[in-house]
Write a protein that holds these residues in place. Sequence first.
Motif, PDB file in Angstrom:
ATOM      1  N   ASP A   1      -3.797   0.895  -3.272  1.00  5.05           N
ATOM      2  CA  ASP A   1      -4.492   0.193  -2.193  1.00  5.05           C
ATOM      3  C   ASP A   1      -4.429  -1.302  -2.471  1.00  5.05           C
TER       4      ASP A   1
ATOM      5  N   ASP B   1      -2.801   6.586  -5.574  1.00  2.98           N
ATOM      6  CA  ASP B   1      -3.015   5.837  -4.338  1.00  2.98           C
ATOM      7  C   ASP B   1      -2.961   4.363  -4.735  1.00  2.98           C
TER       8      ASP B   1
ATOM      9  N   ASP C   1       0.573   5.796  -0.860  1.00  6.65           N
ATOM     10  CA  ASP C   1      -0.184   6.980  -1.265  1.00  6.65           C
ATOM     11  C   ASP C   1       0.837   8.061  -1.592  1.00  6.65           C
TER      12      ASP C   1
ATOM     13  N   GLU D   1      -5.132  10.460  -9.117  1.00  6.92           N
ATOM     14  CA  GLU D   1      -6.137  11.501  -8.880  1.00  6.92           C
ATOM     15  C   GLU D   1      -6.725  12.014 -10.188  1.00  6.92           C
TER      16      GLU D   1
ATOM     17  N   ARG E   1       0.556  10.979  -2.336  1.00  2.27           N
ATOM     18  CA  ARG E   1       0.244  12.311  -1.820  1.00  2.27           C
ATOM     19  C   ARG E   1       0.782  12.499  -0.415  1.00  2.27           C
TER      20      ARG E   1
ATOM     21  N   SER F   1       0.839  -1.201   0.000  1.00  3.41           N
ATOM     22  CA  SER F   1       0.000   0.000   0.000  1.00  3.41           C
ATOM     23  C   SER F   1       0.874   1.251   0.000  1.00  3.41           C
TER      24      SER F   1
END
Length: 146
Positions: free
Chosen positions: A75, A73, A29, A107, A31, A27
């Motif tokens: 996941d 992201d 991210d 995004e 950002r 996982s």
Amino acid sequence: MPPPTQPGFAYADPGEVCTRFTAAVYSADTRRDTGVGDAYQRALRFAGGPLAGQWQAAGRDGRWTTWAEHRADVDAVVGPIVDALQPTDTRISAQRVARVTVTPLGEDGWRGWTEHSLADCTLRCGGPAKPAWRATGCEIHQAGPR
């Protein structure tokens, strides 16, 4: 120095430790993470022994740059695999396999390719008085989609 822990997690089930370790490794991210090393740092909460050092030093291929360009992201969907040929657990050792499916989503609507893998975790227990399972080894294998 004791390994870091996940608050509220009991570390009593080797299968759950393998699943959480695998989810943490896969996982990310872009950002909030500075690189894949952040995922490995999160995975350390479920690792022990030499594995902790190996994963800290590990690197991924150049996908991070692409993910970051899209503010992606990543996941991980992780589930255990029940294997009848899996060795029988002892009081201090266990083997578990987790299936992981990962698709980075940007995004901006960008979608990376979906990766299917198997994480073959070797786990050790810190002691019978208060079982504390940790992943001490992990081999990653490519897997086909379910």
